[in-house]
Design a protein around this motif. Structure first.
Motif, PDB file in Angstrom:
ATOM      1  N   SER A  70       0.832  -1.208   0.000  1.00 45.78           N
ATOM      2  CA  SER A  70       0.000   0.000   0.000  1.00 45.78           C
ATOM      3  C   SER A  70       0.867   1.258   0.000  1.00 45.78           C
ATOM      4  O   SER A  70       0.576   2.221  -0.703  1.00 45.78           O
ATOM      5  N   LEU A  71       1.941   1.233   0.767  1.00 43.36           N
ATOM      6  CA  LEU A  71       2.834   2.396   0.809  1.00 43.36           C
ATOM      7  C   LEU A  71       3.575   2.585  -0.508  1.00 43.36           C
ATOM      8  O   LEU A  71       3.763   3.717  -0.964  1.00 43.36           O
ATOM      9  N   LYS A  72       3.983   1.487  -1.130  1.00 44.52           N
ATOM     10  CA  LYS A  72       4.648   1.600  -2.432  1.00 44.52           C
ATOM     11  C   LYS A  72       3.690   2.148  -3.483  1.00 44.52           C
ATOM     12  O   LYS A  72       4.079   2.972  -4.314  1.00 44.52           O
ATOM     13  N   ALA A  73       2.430   1.710  -3.434  1.00 40.60           N
ATOM     14  CA  ALA A  73       1.439   2.223  -4.377  1.00 40.60           C
ATOM     15  C   ALA A  73       1.237   3.724  -4.172  1.00 40.60           C
ATOM     16  O   ALA A  73       1.196   4.498  -5.131  1.00 40.60           O
ATOM     17  N   LEU A  74       1.141   4.144  -2.921  1.00 41.77           N
ATOM     18  CA  LEU A  74       0.952   5.569  -2.623  1.00 41.77           C
ATOM     19  C   LEU A  74       2.170   6.409  -2.974  1.00 41.77           C
ATOM     20  O   LEU A  74       2.038   7.573  -3.346  1.00 41.77           O
ATOM     21  N   SER A  75       3.359   5.826  -2.872  1.00 42.17           N
ATOM     22  CA  SER A  75       4.582   6.611  -3.099  1.00 42.17           C
ATOM     23  C   SER A  75       4.662   7.185  -4.508  1.00 42.17           C
ATOM     24  O   SER A  75       5.246   8.242  -4.714  1.00 42.17           O
ATOM     25  N   GLY A  76       4.064   6.504  -5.479  1.00 45.70           N
ATOM     26  CA  GLY A  76       4.074   7.018  -6.845  1.00 45.70           C
ATOM     27  C   GLY A  76       3.076   8.133  -7.076  1.00 45.70           C
ATOM     28  O   GLY A  76       3.063   8.737  -8.142  1.00 45.70           O
ATOM     29  N   CYS A  77       2.245   8.422  -6.106  1.00 43.44           N
ATOM     30  CA  CYS A  77       1.196   9.433  -6.249  1.00 43.44           C
ATOM     31  C   CYS A  77       1.561  10.765  -5.617  1.00 43.44           C
ATOM     32  O   CYS A  77       0.825  11.733  -5.754  1.00 43.44           O
ATOM     33  N   VAL A  78       2.655  10.802  -4.914  1.00 47.28           N
ATOM     34  CA  VAL A  78       3.059  12.011  -4.201  1.00 47.28           C
ATOM     35  C   VAL A  78       3.593  13.023  -5.204  1.00 47.28           C
ATOM     36  O   VAL A  78       4.291  12.684  -6.156  1.00 47.28           O
ATOM     37  N   GLN A  79       3.251  14.280  -5.002  1.00 50.49           N
ATOM     38  CA  GLN A  79       3.738  15.338  -5.887  1.00 50.49           C
ATOM     39  C   GLN A  79       5.261  15.309  -5.945  1.00 50.49           C
ATOM     40  O   GLN A  79       5.924  14.940  -4.973  1.00 50.49           O
ATOM     41  N   THR A  80       5.815  15.698  -7.070  1.00 48.88           N
ATOM     42  CA  THR A  80       7.246  15.619  -7.316  1.00 48.88           C
ATOM     43  C   THR A  80       8.071  16.335  -6.247  1.00 48.88           C
ATOM     44  O   THR A  80       9.130  15.865  -5.863  1.00 48.88           O
ATOM     45  N   ASP A  81       7.576  17.449  -5.731  1.00 52.99           N
ATOM     46  CA  ASP A  81       8.338  18.217  -4.746  1.00 52.99           C
ATOM     47  C   ASP A  81       8.101  17.749  -3.313  1.00 52.99           C
ATOM     48  O   ASP A  81       8.582  18.367  -2.372  1.00 52.99           O
ATOM     49  N   LYS A  82       7.387  16.646  -3.128  1.00 51.09           N
ATOM     50  CA  LYS A  82       7.103  16.130  -1.785  1.00 51.09           C
ATOM     51  C   LYS A  82       7.458  14.658  -1.731  1.00 51.09           C
ATOM     52  O   LYS A  82       7.772  14.045  -2.736  1.00 51.09           O
ATOM     53  N   GLN A  83       7.395  14.092  -0.536  1.00 52.24           N
ATOM     54  CA  GLN A  83       7.625  12.661  -0.407  1.00 52.24           C
ATOM     55  C   GLN A  83       6.689  12.070   0.635  1.00 52.24           C
ATOM     56  O   GLN A  83       6.132  12.781   1.464  1.00 52.24           O
ATOM     57  N   LEU A  84       6.525  10.768   0.557  1.00 47.77           N
ATOM     58  CA  LEU A  84       5.684  10.052   1.505  1.00 47.77           C
ATOM     59  C   LEU A  84       6.394  10.034   2.851  1.00 47.77           C
ATOM     60  O   LEU A  84       7.539   9.602   2.946  1.00 47.77           O
ATOM     61  N   GLU A  85       5.740  10.536   3.877  1.00 50.28           N
ATOM     62  CA  GLU A  85       6.324  10.613   5.215  1.00 50.28           C
ATOM     63  C   GLU A  85       5.309  10.127   6.235  1.00 50.28           C
ATOM     64  O   GLU A  85       4.104  10.127   5.980  1.00 50.28           O
ATOM     65  N   ALA A  86       5.788   9.756   7.404  1.00 51.86           N
ATOM     66  CA  ALA A  86       4.896   9.308   8.480  1.00 51.86           C
ATOM     67  C   ALA A  86       3.923  10.408   8.892  1.00 51.86           C
ATOM     68  O   ALA A  86       2.818  10.115   9.341  1.00 51.86           O
ATOM     69  N   SER A  87       4.304  11.662   8.698  1.00 54.73           N
ATOM     70  CA  SER A  87       3.443  12.773   9.112  1.00 54.73           C
ATOM     71  C   SER A  87       2.297  13.047   8.130  1.00 54.73           C
ATOM     72  O   SER A  87       1.339  13.721   8.478  1.00 54.73           O
ATOM     73  N   ASN A  88       2.383  12.522   6.895  1.00 55.41           N
ATOM     74  CA  ASN A  88       1.326  12.778   5.913  1.00 55.41           C
ATOM     75  C   ASN A  88       0.673  11.500   5.385  1.00 55.41           C
ATOM     76  O   ASN A  88       0.028  11.517   4.347  1.00 55.41           O
ATOM     77  N   THR A  89       0.870  10.396   6.100  1.00 52.81           N
ATOM     78  CA  THR A  89       0.392   9.093   5.632  1.00 52.81           C
ATOM     79  C   THR A  89      -0.168   8.289   6.792  1.00 52.81           C
ATOM     80  O   THR A  89       0.333   8.369   7.906  1.00 52.81           O
ATOM     81  N   CYS A  90      -1.181   7.496   6.518  1.00 46.41           N
ATOM     82  CA  CYS A  90      -1.641   6.506   7.493  1.00 46.41           C
ATOM     83  C   CYS A  90      -2.149   5.289   6.726  1.00 46.41           C
ATOM     84  O   CYS A  90      -2.539   5.387   5.566  1.00 46.41           O
ATOM     85  N   VAL A  91      -2.107   4.142   7.372  1.00 47.70           N
ATOM     86  CA  VAL A  91      -2.564   2.884   6.789  1.00 47.70           C
ATOM     87  C   VAL A  91      -3.546   2.265   7.772  1.00 47.70           C
ATOM     88  O   VAL A  91      -3.297   2.246   8.980  1.00 47.70           O
ATOM     89  N   VAL A  92      -4.661   1.756   7.248  1.00 47.63           N
ATOM     90  CA  VAL A  92      -5.637   1.058   8.073  1.00 47.63           C
ATOM     91  C   VAL A  92      -5.628  -0.407   7.668  1.00 47.63           C
ATOM     92  O   VAL A  92      -5.666  -0.727   6.477  1.00 47.63           O
ATOM     93  N   VAL A  93      -5.572  -1.286   8.663  1.00 49.93           N
ATOM     94  CA  VAL A  93      -5.558  -2.729   8.426  1.00 49.93           C
ATOM     95  C   VAL A  93      -6.803  -3.337   9.069  1.00 49.93           C
ATOM     96  O   VAL A  93      -7.093  -3.064  10.235  1.00 49.93           O
ATOM     97  N   ILE A  94      -7.541  -4.132   8.276  1.00 48.22           N
ATOM     98  CA  ILE A  94      -8.664  -4.906   8.812  1.00 48.22           C
ATOM     99  C   ILE A  94      -8.584  -6.298   8.205  1.00 48.22           C
ATOM    100  O   ILE A  94      -7.963  -6.500   7.163  1.00 48.22           O
ATOM    101  N   GLY A  95      -9.196  -7.252   8.839  1.00 54.11           N
ATOM    102  CA  GLY A  95      -9.226  -8.605   8.308  1.00 54.11           C
ATOM    103  C   GLY A  95     -10.135  -9.483   9.142  1.00 54.11           C
ATOM    104  O   GLY A  95     -10.648  -9.053  10.180  1.00 54.11           O
ATOM    105  N   PRO A  96     -10.338 -10.727   8.702  1.00 50.21           N
ATOM    106  CA  PRO A  96     -11.223 -11.635   9.436  1.00 50.21           C
ATOM    107  C   PRO A  96     -10.805 -11.811  10.900  1.00 50.21           C
ATOM    108  O   PRO A  96     -11.650 -11.909  11.778  1.00 50.21           O
TER     109      PRO A  96
END
Length: 137
Positions: A70-96
């Motif tokens: 999920s993080l790798k998929a999101l990393s390609g979407c970040v604007q060129t002058d920015k980067q994926l960081e813990a301060s601007n990203t969150c991941v939610v996990v659910i499962g059975p």
């Protein structure tokens, strides 16, 4: 004749029921679709491409691997002058067997460090735009 775009919200919703995990997209029109993996938003195409490329790995992946995907998929979407960081990203996990868990801030940093070391991240698509939400079941 109505010529303006209607107001509304598109949303990705992950749910788990007796048959397993499901991922739904709702559109502003009220239509909904079920997916195995999906990204929505102004910069979503790079994430969709990544998710399509690695979709065969998802059924056998554990939650650690899915978080990295999920993080790798999101990393390609970040604007060129920015980067994926813990301060601007969150991941939610659910499962059975997994209650909804939100991973953010310091808890997310080890995953960001791991994907940086692993490489294989898509290049930024360079489009101007806003937020992207990506999910996979």
């Amino acid at each position: 004749m109505y010529v303006r775009r209607p107001y509304g919200v598109g949303m990705l919703m992950g749910v788990v029921d007796g048959t397993g995990p499901h991922l739904y997209e709702t559109e502003p029109s009220g239509a909904f679709h079920e997916y195995v993996a999906m990204a929505i938003g102004a910069r979503a195409q790079s994430a969709k491409t990544y998710l399509e490329k690695f979709m065969a790995e998802f059924p056998d992946a554990d939650s650690e691997a899915m978080i990295k995907h999920s993080l790798k998929a999101l990393s390609g979407c970040v604007q060129t002058d920015k980067q994926l960081e813990a301060s601007n990203t969150c991941v939610v996990v659910i499962g059975p067997d997994q209650k909804l868990t939100m991973i953010e801030d310091a808890a997310l940093q080890p995953y960001l460090d791991a994907i940086e070391l692993e490489g294989d991240m898509p290049a930024n698509d360079g489009d101007a735009g806003g937020d992207v939400d990506a999910m996979a079941t």
